[in-house]
Design a protein around this motif. Structure first.
Motif, mmCIF file in Angstrom:
data_model
loop_
_atom_site.group_PDB
_atom_site.id
_atom_site.type_symbol
_atom_site.label_atom_id
_atom_site.label_comp_id
_atom_site.label_asym_id
_atom_site.label_seq_id
_atom_site.Cartn_x
_atom_site.Cartn_y
_atom_site.Cartn_z
ATOM 1 N N TRP A 432 0.041 -52.135 33.654
ATOM 2 C CA TRP A 432 1.099 -53.136 33.540
ATOM 3 C C TRP A 432 2.288 -52.853 34.443
ATOM 4 O O TRP A 432 3.266 -53.594 34.414
ATOM 5 N N PHE A 496 5.533 -53.257 25.166
ATOM 6 C CA PHE A 496 6.001 -54.506 25.777
ATOM 7 C C PHE A 496 7.513 -54.648 25.656
ATOM 8 O O PHE A 496 8.194 -55.003 26.618
ATOM 9 N N TYR A 511 0.004 -60.854 28.423
ATOM 10 C CA TYR A 511 0.019 -59.471 27.935
ATOM 11 C C TYR A 511 -0.633 -59.361 26.565
ATOM 12 O O TYR A 511 -1.582 -58.584 26.370
#
Length: 548
Positions: A432, A496, A511
């Motif tokens: 990510w 996140f 995500y």
């Protein structure tokens, strides 16, 4: 015979799709293609758009000798567009203007927004990625500038390109009516870098091979040894007492036995091997778990041997090929388990086994893809590609599962979480954020550690359950092991909000959608390992006790 023909068909089709763009070898003065890929905000990696979604202009060269897109690139939404710049192997290009853009109100606002949000773009030359910044901001005077000159420094070793660097120069103020003239130059230099080492500069050994990373692996390994030893010691001591007590009970006469207080796992010996509830779903999950375990193990091995991170989309392409080729594993283990449970509706079981994971993956991908299309994101996958892939996988899976389920059914009818926090952080950061994960040896070791720990913990849970005289150990063992995925998803939520700067509906959906898919797949794999280990344990302890 049908299986081998199907497998050959899969190999031929996929190898044609994933063939390399070129041989990575050039003759002097041969064309070298500069591909423009994506543009987007630096702090929101998943928000990417086509490079020419910004009012950049294309170079004068209109035709190229080749174009290629792999299956993995298509599924990742990678859409390369020709830059129009004329670059030839070992041929220097002096500073040359290639196009001009006049800033009207719309173009000005677009460029200002991109510069204000720190947009960066990605390009490729000979599969080597190149990154550049669109512009910069003079915050003191509230002035926005754009870089107009691209300087390429290319290194070659023999007839191969081994290094590419981009320098952005010549900034120009963004203002209404300004004429932005874009220029480029290319400088070739001989390099001592070997072709097989050309990706080393993109790796971050200080990040992935940090001593904290080594310590996390060593710590996890020692914890596993301690846990396995502890579980084995406790279970052996406890089972020894159980065997002694049951042996003593066997020596009693009927009256003494009736007056005695019998308890423990022996009391459910008549029910312990009953098939679980919902055997069709259970066998389909176990079969899918066997297949995904095989796919994961093989992909990690190939990544260790083949350095798949050096080729765009190669990891996805190979994973799809292996998944299609290993569908017999799903059919065999799922079908044989269902047959042992006395199942009769094997067609329903076969259909569920074949459709379970593909439907889940394609459903999630379709949902996210529609959002990507709505936002005009570069990660949008062509609808025809998704339909073709789903049909291709479904056809092969059904064909292979039908053959195996028929043979398996006929033959049988006739006779908690040790994924260490630091390692999770490294993997999440590579996927990510702007890191390339390449230490797959670590990943393989942690994968094996996870499987061992899951099996040990699940066996203990099953023993306590049986000791409480509850014979429903099959689903309990599967779900107890699969609960690892819940913890991983909770960590993903934490990551996140506290470790990324992603924002927006598409980025959030992307995500959490794919992390949910990852967590469910991990849960199925862990659940299968838990069930398999517990099944062997249960059969072993009941085989050594005399049943009246």
């Amino acid at each position: 015979m049908i299986f081998w023909r199907t497998l050959i068909f899969i190999c031929n089709l996929l190898f044609v799709v994933v063939g390399d763009e070129h041989t990575h070898t050039y003759k002097d003065f041969e064309e070298v293609v500069l591909w423009m890929n994506t543009v987007g905000p630096y702090h929101n990696r998943q928000e990417t758009y086509s490079y020419f979604s910004l009012p950049f202009c294309v170079g004068p060269k209109g035709k190229i000798s080749h174009y290629h897109e792999t299956l993995g690139e298509a599924l990742q939404g990678v859409e390369l567009e020709f830059s129009g710049l004329d670059i030839d192997f070992k041929t220097d290009v002096a500073k040359t203007p290639y196009c001009e853009v006049e800033l009207n109100e719309v173009r000005l606002k677009t460029f200002v927004y991109a510069v204000k949000n720190h947009y960066w773009y990605q390009m490729y030359i000979d599969d080597l990625p190149i990154w550049g910044i669109v512009g910069e901001v003079d915050e003191a005077n509230d002035v926005y500038y754009i870089w107009t000159h691209k300087k390429f420094d290319l290194g070659y070793n023999g007839n191969q390109i081994v290094d590419v660097n981009l320098t952005s120069e010549a900034r120009q103020k963004l203002e209404l009516g300004a004429k932005i003239k874009f220029t480029y130059e290319a400088n070739w230099k001989k390099s001592n870098v070997k072709f097989e080492d050309r990706f080393d500069k993109y790796l971050d050994p200080n990040f992935f091979q940090h001593r904290i990373h080594w310590f996390s692996i060593f710590n996890s390994f020692m914890m596993v040894i301690f846990l396995v030893g502890l579980v084995s010691m406790i279970l052996m001591r406890t089972l020894r007492k159980d065997y002694a007590r049951y042996s003593k009970d066997e020596e009693m006469d009927d009256m003494e036995r009736d007056l005695g207080d019998e308890y423990g796992w022996k009391q459910v010996h008549g029910d312990v091997f009953r098939p679980p509830s919902h055997p069709v779903l259970f066998s389909a999950l176990v079969g899918s778990g066997y297949q995904m375990l095989t796919v994961t193990f093989l992909v990690i091995l190939l990544a260790i041997v083949g350095e798949l991170y050096t080729e765009r989309g190669s990891m996805v392409s190979i994973a799809i090929f292996i998944y299609a080729a290993t569908s017999p594993i799903n059919g065999y283990f799922g079908g044989s388990l269902y047959a042992r449970m006395g199942g009769k509706v094997w067609i329903r079981q076969m259909m569920l086994s074949a459709l379970l994971l593909p439907t889940m993956v394609c459903g999630t991908a379709f949902f996210i893809n529609f959002i990507a299309i709505y936002y005009h994101a570069s990660r949008a996958i062509a609808f025809t590609i998704m339909v073709s892939l789903f049909s291709f996988c479904l056809g092969n899976l059904l064909m292979l599962d039908i053959c195996l389920c028929q043979k398996v059914s006929i033959s049988h009818n006739h006779y908690q979480d040790i994924l260490y926090f630091v390692l999770r952080y490294f993997i999440f950061t590579s996927f990510w954020a702007y890191k390339i994960y390449y230490v797959y040896g670590f990943m393989l070791l942690v994968f094996l550690i996870l499987m061992v720990v899951v099996m040990c913990v699940t066996i203990v849970c099953a023993y306590f359950l049986l000791n409480a005289e509850d014979y429903r150990w099959q689903w309990t063992s599967f779900l107890a092991a699969a609960s690892t995925s819940v913890y991983v998803y909770i960590y993903a939520t934490y990551y996140f909000f506290f470790k990324t700067k992603m924002y927006g509906f598409f980025q959030t959906s992307f995500y959490f959608g794919y992390m949910a898919l990852f967590s469910v797949t991990l849960g199925i794999m862990c659940g299968t390992i838990g069930y398999v280990g517990t099944s062997k344990f249960v059969r072993k302890i009941y085989s050594t006790v005399k049943i009246d």
